[in-house]
Motif scaffolding. Structure first.
Motif, PDB file in Angstrom:
ATOM      1  N   PRO A 196     -56.046 -15.256 -12.709  1.00  0.00           N
ATOM      2  CA  PRO A 196     -56.011 -16.282 -13.856  1.00  0.00           C
ATOM      3  C   PRO A 196     -55.806 -17.571 -13.444  1.00  0.00           C
ATOM      4  N   CYS A 197     -55.281 -17.912 -11.948  1.00  0.00           N
ATOM      5  CA  CYS A 197     -55.157 -19.313 -11.421  1.00  0.00           C
ATOM      6  C   CYS A 197     -56.424 -19.929 -11.353  1.00  0.00           C
ATOM      7  N   PRO A 198     -56.544 -21.062 -11.780  1.00  0.00           N
ATOM      8  CA  PRO A 198     -57.754 -21.928 -11.680  1.00  0.00           C
ATOM      9  C   PRO A 198     -57.877 -22.389 -10.243  1.00  0.00           C
ATOM     10  N   ASN A 199     -56.898 -22.789  -9.194  1.00  0.00           N
ATOM     11  CA  ASN A 199     -57.077 -23.050  -8.127  1.00  0.00           C
ATOM     12  C   ASN A 199     -57.721 -21.947  -7.042  1.00  0.00           C
ATOM     13  N   LEU A 200     -57.308 -20.950  -7.583  1.00  0.00           N
ATOM     14  CA  LEU A 200     -57.874 -19.417  -6.702  1.00  0.00           C
ATOM     15  C   LEU A 200     -59.051 -19.403  -7.138  1.00  0.00           C
ATOM     16  N   ASN A 201     -59.525 -19.621  -8.433  1.00  0.00           N
ATOM     17  CA  ASN A 201     -60.962 -19.442  -8.791  1.00  0.00           C
ATOM     18  C   ASN A 201     -62.012 -20.378  -8.252  1.00  0.00           C
ATOM     19  N   ILE A 202     -61.483 -21.806  -8.042  1.00  0.00           N
ATOM     20  CA  ILE A 202     -62.178 -22.758  -7.467  1.00  0.00           C
ATOM     21  C   ILE A 202     -62.226 -22.364  -5.983  1.00  0.00           C
ATOM     22  N   LEU A 203     -61.263 -22.191  -5.391  1.00  0.00           N
ATOM     23  CA  LEU A 203     -61.581 -21.575  -4.080  1.00  0.00           C
ATOM     24  C   LEU A 203     -62.335 -20.413  -3.692  1.00  0.00           C
ATOM     25  N   GLY A 204     -62.106 -19.668  -4.704  1.00  0.00           N
ATOM     26  CA  GLY A 204     -63.176 -18.416  -4.490  1.00  0.00           C
ATOM     27  C   GLY A 204     -64.660 -18.789  -4.646  1.00  0.00           C
ATOM     28  N   LEU A 205     -64.865 -19.516  -5.595  1.00  0.00           N
ATOM     29  CA  LEU A 205     -66.221 -19.948  -5.937  1.00  0.00           C
ATOM     30  C   LEU A 205     -66.854 -20.739  -4.607  1.00  0.00           C
ATOM     31  N   ALA A 206     -65.971 -21.663  -4.145  1.00  0.00           N
ATOM     32  CA  ALA A 206     -66.245 -22.327  -2.767  1.00  0.00           C
ATOM     33  C   ALA A 206     -66.681 -21.600  -1.673  1.00  0.00           C
ATOM     34  N   ILE A 207     -65.939 -20.495  -1.591  1.00  0.00           N
ATOM     35  CA  ILE A 207     -65.963 -19.372  -0.422  1.00  0.00           C
ATOM     36  C   ILE A 207     -67.443 -18.784  -0.553  1.00  0.00           C
ATOM     37  N   VAL A 208     -67.657 -18.371  -1.930  1.00  0.00           N
ATOM     38  CA  VAL A 208     -69.096 -17.733  -2.336  1.00  0.00           C
ATOM     39  C   VAL A 208     -70.156 -18.499  -2.024  1.00  0.00           C
ATOM     40  N   ARG A 209     -70.024 -19.891  -2.443  1.00  0.00           N
ATOM     41  CA  ARG A 209     -71.472 -20.701  -1.900  1.00  0.00           C
ATOM     42  C   ARG A 209     -71.148 -21.049  -0.440  1.00  0.00           C
ATOM     43  N   THR A 210     -70.456 -21.036   0.253  1.00  0.00           N
ATOM     44  CA  THR A 210     -70.405 -21.285   1.845  1.00  0.00           C
ATOM     45  C   THR A 210     -71.004 -20.061   2.382  1.00  0.00           C
ATOM     46  N   PHE A 211     -70.530 -18.887   2.182  1.00  0.00           N
ATOM     47  CA  PHE A 211     -71.126 -17.619   2.718  1.00  0.00           C
ATOM     48  C   PHE A 211     -72.057 -16.906   1.873  1.00  0.00           C
ATOM     49  N   SER A 212     -72.679 -17.475   0.860  1.00  0.00           N
ATOM     50  CA  SER A 212     -73.863 -16.845   0.137  1.00  0.00           C
ATOM     51  C   SER A 212     -73.221 -15.430  -0.414  1.00  0.00           C
ATOM     52  N   LEU A 213     -72.445 -15.185  -0.955  1.00  0.00           N
ATOM     53  CA  LEU A 213     -71.740 -13.915  -1.200  1.00  0.00           C
ATOM     54  C   LEU A 213     -72.271 -13.606  -2.868  1.00  0.00           C
ATOM     55  N   ASP A 214     -73.391 -13.103  -2.870  1.00  0.00           N
ATOM     56  CA  ASP A 214     -74.046 -12.687  -4.105  1.00  0.00           C
ATOM     57  C   ASP A 214     -73.776 -11.665  -4.743  1.00  0.00           C
ATOM     58  N   ILE A 215     -72.864 -10.543  -3.873  1.00  0.00           N
ATOM     59  CA  ILE A 215     -72.429  -9.519  -4.386  1.00  0.00           C
ATOM     60  C   ILE A 215     -71.413  -9.494  -5.340  1.00  0.00           C
ATOM     61  N   VAL A 216     -70.853 -10.593  -5.656  1.00  0.00           N
ATOM     62  CA  VAL A 216     -69.645 -10.930  -6.718  1.00  0.00           C
ATOM     63  C   VAL A 216     -70.187 -11.643  -7.829  1.00  0.00           C
ATOM     64  N   SER A 217     -71.442 -11.553  -8.148  1.00  0.00           N
ATOM     65  CA  SER A 217     -72.020 -12.298  -9.120  1.00  0.00           C
ATOM     66  C   SER A 217     -71.291 -11.815 -10.574  1.00  0.00           C
ATOM     67  N   ARG A 218     -71.068 -10.592 -10.664  1.00  0.00           N
ATOM     68  CA  ARG A 218     -70.645 -10.164 -12.057  1.00  0.00           C
ATOM     69  C   ARG A 218     -69.259 -11.136 -12.270  1.00  0.00           C
ATOM     70  N   GLN A 219     -68.560 -11.329 -11.320  1.00  0.00           N
ATOM     71  CA  GLN A 219     -67.072 -11.913 -11.388  1.00  0.00           C
ATOM     72  C   GLN A 219     -67.406 -13.149 -11.824  1.00  0.00           C
ATOM     73  N   ILE A 220     -68.590 -13.821 -11.353  1.00  0.00           N
ATOM     74  CA  ILE A 220     -68.824 -15.170 -11.554  1.00  0.00           C
ATOM     75  C   ILE A 220     -69.276 -15.315 -12.957  1.00  0.00           C
ATOM     76  N   TYR A 221     -70.119 -14.432 -13.330  1.00  0.00           N
ATOM     77  CA  TYR A 221     -70.527 -14.472 -14.805  1.00  0.00           C
ATOM     78  C   TYR A 221     -69.303 -14.522 -15.786  1.00  0.00           C
ATOM     79  N   ASP A 222     -68.389 -13.617 -15.497  1.00  0.00           N
ATOM     80  CA  ASP A 222     -67.181 -13.450 -16.317  1.00  0.00           C
ATOM     81  C   ASP A 222     -66.505 -14.651 -16.233  1.00  0.00           C
ATOM     82  N   LEU A 223     -66.433 -15.386 -15.291  1.00  0.00           N
ATOM     83  CA  LEU A 223     -65.818 -16.665 -15.228  1.00  0.00           C
ATOM     84  C   LEU A 223     -66.340 -17.450 -16.311  1.00  0.00           C
ATOM     85  N   THR A 224     -67.606 -17.711 -16.216  1.00  0.00           N
ATOM     86  CA  THR A 224     -68.118 -18.512 -17.473  1.00  0.00           C
ATOM     87  C   THR A 224     -67.901 -18.066 -18.710  1.00  0.00           C
ATOM     88  N   ALA A 225     -67.666 -16.957 -18.994  1.00  0.00           N
ATOM     89  CA  ALA A 225     -67.381 -16.555 -20.404  1.00  0.00           C
ATOM     90  C   ALA A 225     -66.031 -16.371 -20.583  1.00  0.00           C
TER      91      ALA A 225
END
Length: 307
Positions: A196-225
């Motif tokens: 629930p912490c925005p800072n951790l979300n922002i960091l996690g998304l930056a890590i996903v973009r850096t390493f192209s981790l498309d296996i967590v797309s479901r969690q990213i969709y959940d964040l948008t909603a």
């Protein structure tokens, strides 16, 4: 007579500044040479089998040069022998030197020495001081204190990041990702995205973009909603676009409709660079933005951006 005195004074002042400049340049050149020598000696020690000869520093200038050398080597190396770095720091008394230097420096200098502390120390004895410095009003000082705290207490990284009361900046995220690349931080991506912490979300998304981790797309969709923080939602949409995922979700369309015109244009430029076709953009965005994206795709700017 007055003009002669004036000319002599101007010439004396010019000579003084020229001499002072030459002295400063010479000192910088000698310091750079000293730092490069330490880089060579430490690099040789890391590659040496058996008991390598360790570099020595006795003066304040030498210790500062050695700290810069160690920070450079550690920042650009993977799986470096941390015990060797600690041994070099111990025999040269670098940690007490850093602590004493923090007490009489400007915020910019203190920030640099905090990064040095994170380079050589893996103990938690300075946690109280670092946590106090993380409350500073100076953004550079608190950012470097955060990086030092993560380096000295890597197992508490998630707790540290979730408790800070300022937003992570690109400088912070860049350094954290560097620590991840070196294997210095034990961070798992799913807890960051599900927190629930925005800072951790922002960091996690930056890590996903850096390493192209498309296996967590479901969690990213959940964040948008589900995320109440628009900064996180916008970053999640940007991350999905980077991963070439579909943006045809109700929550995403709602956020696109509520974005300001500059935000939508910035997203158009990003989607264009990521290879989204004009037809896909037209189905996502209103007519003005889709027309803007078409012009951007057809213009020379796209070629320059790719170059």
């Amino acid at each position: 007579m007055i003009y002669i005195i004036y000319i002599v004074a101007v010439l004396a002042l010019a000579f003084y500044y020229a001499a002072a400049t030459l002295i400063i340049l010479r000192r910088r050149k000698l310091f750079t040479r000293l730092r490069l020598n330490y880089i060579r000696e430490v690099s040789a020690a890391t590659l040496c089998n058996g008991q390598p000869p360790l570099p020595r520093a006795t003066t304040s200038r030498e210790r500062t040069a050695m700290l810069e050398a160690l920070h450079t080597i550690v920042s650009h190396s993977y799986d470096i022998d941390s015990s060797l770095i600690r041994q070099i720091a111990r025999i040269n008394h670098l940690e007490p030197f850093i602590i004493s230097s923090l007490k009489r420096r400007s915020p910019l200098k203190r920030s640099k020495y905090l990064l040095f502390l994170g380079t050589i120390s893996t103990t938690e004895r300075h946690s109280t001081m670092l946590e106090r410095t993380m409350q500073s009003a100076h953004p550079g000082l608190r950012s470097c204190a955060l990086i030092a705290r993560l380096c000295t207490s890597p197992r508490e990284a998630v707790a540290t990041l979730s408790q800070i009361d300022f937003d992570l900046q690109p400088f912070d995220i860049m350094h954290i990702i560097m620590l991840l690349r070196r294997g210095a931080l034990p961070l798992a991506i799913e807890p960051l995205l599900e927190s629930p912490c925005p800072n951790l979300n922002i960091l996690g998304l930056a890590i996903v973009r850096t390493f192209s981790l498309d296996i967590v797309s479901r969690q990213i969709y959940d964040l948008t909603a589900q995320s109440p923080d628009l900064r996180v939602v916008d970053d999640a949409i940007l991350t999905l676009a980077t991963l070439k995922c579909s943006l045809h979700r109700h929550s995403i369309r709602q956020r696109l409709a509520s974005m300001s015109t500059p935000q939508r244009k910035a997203l158009c430029r990003h989607l264009s660079l990521e290879g989204y076709s004009p037809q896909r953009l037209q189905s996502l965005l209103a007519q003005p933005e889709s027309d803007y994206a078409k012009r951007f795709i057809a213009s020379y700017k796209r070629e320059l951006a790719h170059t």
